[in-house]
Design a protein around this motif. Structure first.
Motif, PDB file in Angstrom:
ATOM      1  N   GLY A  22      32.865  39.388 -13.825  1.00 44.12           N
ATOM      2  CA  GLY A  22      32.652  38.922 -12.399  1.00 44.12           C
ATOM      3  C   GLY A  22      31.919  37.594 -12.389  1.00 44.12           C
ATOM      4  N   GLY A  23      30.483  37.665 -12.739  1.00 50.10           N
ATOM      5  CA  GLY A  23      29.804  36.535 -12.990  1.00 50.10           C
ATOM      6  C   GLY A  23      29.446  35.704 -11.590  1.00 50.10           C
ATOM      7  N   ASP A  24      29.566  36.412 -10.601  1.00 53.67           N
ATOM      8  CA  ASP A  24      28.938  35.781  -9.487  1.00 53.67           C
ATOM      9  C   ASP A  24      28.866  36.743  -8.258  1.00 53.67           C
ATOM     10  OD1 ASP A  24      31.470  35.878  -8.587  1.00 53.67           O
ATOM     11  OD2 ASP A  24      32.280  33.930  -8.688  1.00 53.67           O
ATOM     12  N   LYS A  25      28.565  36.096  -6.984  1.00 54.98           N
ATOM     13  CA  LYS A  25      27.992  36.795  -6.012  1.00 54.98           C
ATOM     14  C   LYS A  25      29.455  37.686  -5.608  1.00 54.98           C
ATOM     15  CE  LYS A  25      25.946  36.867  -1.401  1.00 54.98           C
ATOM     16  NZ  LYS A  25      25.397  36.085  -0.593  1.00 54.98           N
ATOM     17  N   LEU A  26      30.703  37.117  -5.545  1.00 54.10           N
ATOM     18  CA  LEU A  26      31.988  37.854  -5.702  1.00 54.10           C
ATOM     19  C   LEU A  26      32.565  38.528  -6.723  1.00 54.10           C
ATOM     20  CD1 LEU A  26      33.692  34.926  -3.392  1.00 54.10           C
ATOM     21  CD2 LEU A  26      32.585  36.911  -2.523  1.00 54.10           C
ATOM     22  N   SER A  27      31.594  39.050  -7.565  1.00 54.47           N
ATOM     23  CA  SER A  27      31.837  39.625  -8.853  1.00 54.47           C
ATOM     24  C   SER A  27      32.977  40.827  -8.498  1.00 54.47           C
ATOM     25  CB  SER A  27      30.805  40.152  -9.672  1.00 54.47           C
ATOM     26  OG  SER A  27      30.264  40.989  -8.833  1.00 54.47           O
ATOM     27  N   VAL A  28      32.756  41.652  -7.595  1.00 57.15           N
ATOM     28  CA  VAL A  28      33.422  42.877  -7.308  1.00 57.15           C
ATOM     29  C   VAL A  28      34.898  42.446  -7.060  1.00 57.15           C
ATOM     30  CG1 VAL A  28      33.860  44.983  -6.192  1.00 57.15           C
ATOM     31  CG2 VAL A  28      31.440  44.488  -6.828  1.00 57.15           C
ATOM     32  N   VAL A  29      34.887  41.629  -6.103  1.00 57.19           N
ATOM     33  CA  VAL A  29      36.453  41.387  -5.738  1.00 57.19           C
ATOM     34  C   VAL A  29      37.122  40.461  -6.783  1.00 57.19           C
ATOM     35  CG1 VAL A  29      37.691  39.863  -4.147  1.00 57.19           C
ATOM     36  CG2 VAL A  29      35.783  41.095  -3.323  1.00 57.19           C
ATOM     37  N   ARG A  30      36.308  39.530  -7.473  1.00 51.56           N
ATOM     38  CA  ARG A  30      37.164  38.766  -8.463  1.00 51.56           C
ATOM     39  C   ARG A  30      37.337  39.614  -9.660  1.00 51.56           C
ATOM     40  NH1 ARG A  30      36.530  33.407  -9.327  1.00 51.56           N
ATOM     41  NH2 ARG A  30      34.891  33.427  -7.648  1.00 51.56           N
ATOM     42  N   SER A  31      36.448  40.727 -10.094  1.00 48.97           N
ATOM     43  CA  SER A  31      37.143  41.666 -11.114  1.00 48.97           C
ATOM     44  C   SER A  31      38.182  42.378 -10.876  1.00 48.97           C
ATOM     45  CB  SER A  31      35.699  42.563 -11.620  1.00 48.97           C
ATOM     46  OG  SER A  31      34.675  41.874 -11.957  1.00 48.97           O
ATOM     47  N   LEU A  32      38.287  42.837  -9.640  1.00 44.28           N
ATOM     48  CA  LEU A  32      39.264  43.704  -9.142  1.00 44.28           C
ATOM     49  C   LEU A  32      40.589  42.733  -9.195  1.00 44.28           C
ATOM     50  CD1 LEU A  32      37.894  45.726  -6.297  1.00 44.28           C
ATOM     51  CD2 LEU A  32      38.748  46.728  -8.434  1.00 44.28           C
ATOM     52  N   ALA A  33      40.670  41.637  -8.863  1.00 47.11           N
ATOM     53  CA  ALA A  33      41.750  40.870  -8.574  1.00 47.11           C
ATOM     54  C   ALA A  33      42.140  40.526 -10.087  1.00 47.11           C
ATOM     55  CB  ALA A  33      41.270  39.604  -7.989  1.00 47.11           C
ATOM     56  N   ASP A  34      41.377  40.171 -10.874  1.00 45.79           N
ATOM     57  CA  ASP A  34      41.629  39.891 -12.370  1.00 45.79           C
ATOM     58  C   ASP A  34      42.212  40.780 -12.988  1.00 45.79           C
ATOM     59  OD1 ASP A  34      40.524  37.115 -12.273  1.00 45.79           O
ATOM     60  OD2 ASP A  34      38.526  37.430 -12.872  1.00 45.79           O
ATOM     61  N   ALA A  35      41.503  42.067 -12.742  1.00 40.28           N
ATOM     62  CA  ALA A  35      42.177  43.405 -13.500  1.00 40.28           C
ATOM     63  C   ALA A  35      43.478  43.685 -12.922  1.00 40.28           C
ATOM     64  CB  ALA A  35      41.496  44.713 -13.125  1.00 40.28           C
ATOM     65  N   THR A  36      43.891  43.361 -11.683  1.00 44.42           N
ATOM     66  CA  THR A  36      45.302  43.311 -11.036  1.00 44.42           C
ATOM     67  C   THR A  36      46.208  42.541 -11.646  1.00 44.42           C
ATOM     68  OG1 THR A  36      44.247  44.345  -9.051  1.00 44.42           O
ATOM     69  CG2 THR A  36      46.644  43.692  -8.851  1.00 44.42           C
ATOM     70  N   MET A  37      45.856  41.281 -11.813  1.00 45.99           N
ATOM     71  CA  MET A  37      46.548  40.007 -12.194  1.00 45.99           C
ATOM     72  C   MET A  37      46.990  40.329 -13.712  1.00 45.99           C
ATOM     73  SD  MET A  37      47.889  37.972  -9.665  1.00 45.99           S
ATOM     74  CE  MET A  37      48.596  37.205 -11.140  1.00 45.99           C
ATOM     75  N   ALA A  38      46.115  40.886 -14.396  1.00 37.45           N
ATOM     76  CA  ALA A  38      46.433  41.153 -15.721  1.00 37.45           C
ATOM     77  C   ALA A  38      47.502  42.055 -15.981  1.00 37.45           C
ATOM     78  CB  ALA A  38      45.070  41.615 -16.503  1.00 37.45           C
ATOM     79  N   VAL A  39      47.699  43.391 -15.037  1.00 40.31           N
ATOM     80  CA  VAL A  39      48.661  43.978 -15.122  1.00 40.31           C
ATOM     81  C   VAL A  39      49.988  43.124 -14.675  1.00 40.31           C
ATOM     82  CG1 VAL A  39      50.194  45.910 -13.819  1.00 40.31           C
ATOM     83  CG2 VAL A  39      47.369  45.995 -14.297  1.00 40.31           C
ATOM     84  N   VAL A  40      50.183  42.382 -13.780  1.00 37.65           N
ATOM     85  CA  VAL A  40      51.043  41.459 -13.455  1.00 37.65           C
ATOM     86  C   VAL A  40      51.623  40.372 -14.626  1.00 37.65           C
ATOM     87  CG1 VAL A  40      51.964  39.324 -11.698  1.00 37.65           C
ATOM     88  CG2 VAL A  40      50.406  41.551 -10.902  1.00 37.65           C
ATOM     89  N   LYS A  41      50.704  39.915 -15.220  1.00 39.79           N
ATOM     90  CA  LYS A  41      51.071  38.877 -16.266  1.00 39.79           C
ATOM     91  C   LYS A  41      51.375  39.508 -17.429  1.00 39.79           C
ATOM     92  CE  LYS A  41      47.952  35.407 -14.325  1.00 39.79           C
ATOM     93  NZ  LYS A  41      46.661  34.800 -14.611  1.00 39.79           N
ATOM     94  N   GLN A  42      51.070  41.059 -17.690  1.00 44.16           N
ATOM     95  CA  GLN A  42      51.340  41.801 -19.009  1.00 44.16           C
ATOM     96  C   GLN A  42      50.816  41.256 -20.109  1.00 44.16           C
ATOM     97  OE1 GLN A  42      55.635  43.261 -18.804  1.00 44.16           O
ATOM     98  NE2 GLN A  42      56.006  41.594 -17.647  1.00 44.16           N
ATOM     99  N   ASN A  43      49.595  40.655 -20.021  1.00 43.75           N
ATOM    100  CA  ASN A  43      48.601  40.288 -21.259  1.00 43.75           C
ATOM    101  C   ASN A  43      48.042  41.448 -21.681  1.00 43.75           C
ATOM    102  OD1 ASN A  43      49.256  37.698 -20.940  1.00 43.75           O
ATOM    103  ND2 ASN A  43      47.597  37.224 -19.592  1.00 43.75           N
ATOM    104  N   THR A  44      48.366  41.908 -22.952  1.00 41.76           N
ATOM    105  CA  THR A  44      47.531  43.047 -23.396  1.00 41.76           C
ATOM    106  C   THR A  44      46.905  43.106 -24.881  1.00 41.76           C
ATOM    107  OG1 THR A  44      49.511  43.772 -24.791  1.00 41.76           O
ATOM    108  CG2 THR A  44      49.592  44.531 -22.459  1.00 41.76           C
TER     109      THR A  44
END
Length: 411
Positions: free
Chosen positions: A171-193
């Motif tokens: 995350g790296g900032d105050k919104l780390s929880v939301v940012r980490s969840l959103a990044d993890a979800t977008m990784a599924v969308v983008k299909q980067n493995t």
């Protein structure tokens, strides 16, 4: 208007009310600021997801079908709410067909995955224990043959312990929880493995038990035992971590005895069947079959003389752990390996508390291995060890490294 003036005058003339009002105002403004920043952050991620959802596809194409295994009890029962708030909107806006399955008990995720069919990806919503359960179910579904599993895995950091997800989506900032969840979800969308290592854990001399798989760490010792009872100090609030180690130092001078039998890491040879190809996956391979380059052929028939050599080591220690390199800087790792970390045979009270709170136990011996047999000094005991932060009965076990055995979605 007169009521407002009266209220202002009352606050000004009564210092206690002034302090209370100031505190409430501060937290109110901070809450509204966090809410605004969170909404703005989610708006950016949702707009990006919409671009994927609006991409033109053939009428014969069906939407990507993913299965979400969600542990609603994770993170003090907050996981389901967080998933619906921060993850589900992104998946739906991106045009994915999402099937959400809620786990109902310990071990349920394994049973779900053993019978799961017709899914292009599995997304795990939970902590380290849920990740281990799902991957164990996936491998059992393939008769414990990692090469037969072609289903990539997504990890949403919805648990209290999210070791793998934290390394994939910091995350790296105050919104780390939301940012980490959103990044993890977008990784599924983008299909980067990317491929990661697994540990295969088998109970010795028990033909009826099935193997368990883990991605992070196996731990045994005083620090693990203290963390296992951490929840009972909930009434200490933010000081719970300190209370855990202050009140659980009774075993620090009674070392845990065990025998380690291990083989050294192997870059890949005929003995261990861990063949690592140096050639790239070129397009002509699909036309003419597997490459038979000299480099590849030599690597396949090579036999590493150290591959099957076993080294025996007796240890008496306060803590011992076996780790993969998944959460480490892999640029410093030349050969796939398990990292065995052995602590001192005793530790004083102050150091125990300091090291426990900082989660940095002292390590006096490090060993790299491919396969490890852990034989406790007292086979029949009520002690436990942790596999990816989940408790298991302590028994003699064999731990085998499976390099690059499963693909996970990443940024």
């Amino acid at each position: 208007m007169s009521a407002i003036l009266t209220g202002v005058k009352t606050i000004r003339e009564h210092w206690k009310k002034s302090i209370l009002f100031s505190v409430l105002a501060y937290y109110g403004v901070d809450y509204l600021k966090d809410k605004f920043e969170t909404n703005e952050l989610m708006r950016v991620y949702c707009e990006e997801a919409v671009r994927f959802g609006n991409e033109t596809t053939s009428v014969l194409e069906t939407p990507r079908n993913i299965t979400v295994i969600l542990n609603p009890s994770a993170n003090k029962a907050k996981a389901k709410v967080q998933f619906e708030k921060y993850c589900a909107p992104i998946l739906h806006l991106a045009g994915l067909s999402v099937n959400v399955i809620l786990t109902e008990s310990e071990g349920h995720a394994k049973r779900i995955l053993e019978k799961l069919d017709q899914t292009e990806a599995v997304v795990i919503g939970g902590g380290d224990g849920t990740v281990s359960e799902v991957i164990t179910g996936l491998l059992r579904r393939c008769n414990n043959d990692a090469s037969q599993n072609h289903v990539p895995v997504g990890v949403l950091p919805l648990g209290r312990s999210n070791t793998l997800a934290a390394s994939l989506f910091p995350g790296g900032d105050k919104l780390s929880v939301v940012r980490s969840l959103a990044d993890a979800t977008m990784a599924v969308v983008k299909q980067n493995t990317k491929p990661i290592d697994l540990m295969k854990i088998e109970v010795q001399d028990d033909t009826n038990s099935k193997p368990v798989y883990a991605v992070n760490e196996i731990e045994w010792g005083v620090f693990r035992d203290a963390r296992a009872v951490q929840d009972k100090y909930w009434y200490f609030g933010k000081l719970r971590n300190y209370a855990t180690y202050i009140f659980n130092a009774s075993q620090i001078n009674s070392p845990y005895e065990a025998t380690l039998v291990y083989s050294l890491p192997c870059p890949g040879c005929k003995n261990c069947k861990n063949v690592i190809s140096n050639s790239e996956n070129k397009w002509w391979k699909s036309l003419f079959g597997r490459s038979t380059s000299k480099q590849e052929a030599i690597q396949y028939v090579n036999v590493n003389p150290q591959c099957n050599q076993l080294i025996e080591k007796d240890v008496a220690t306060t803590s011992i752990s076996l780790r993969t390199t998944n959460t480490m800087d892999e640029s410093n790792v030349d050969v796939p390996q398990l990292c065995i970390n052995v602590g001192p045979d005793k530790i004083d009270y102050i150091d125990f508390v300091k090291q426990g709170v900082s989660q940095q136990p002292q390590i006096i011996d490090k060993v790299a291995a491919r396969q490890v047999q852990l034989k406790p000094g007292i086979p029949e005991s009520e002690e436990e060890l942790s596999i990816d932060n989940e408790s298991f009965e302590l028994k003699p076990i064999t731990v085998t490294l499976l390099p690059k055995a499963i693909k996970v979605f990443t940024k």
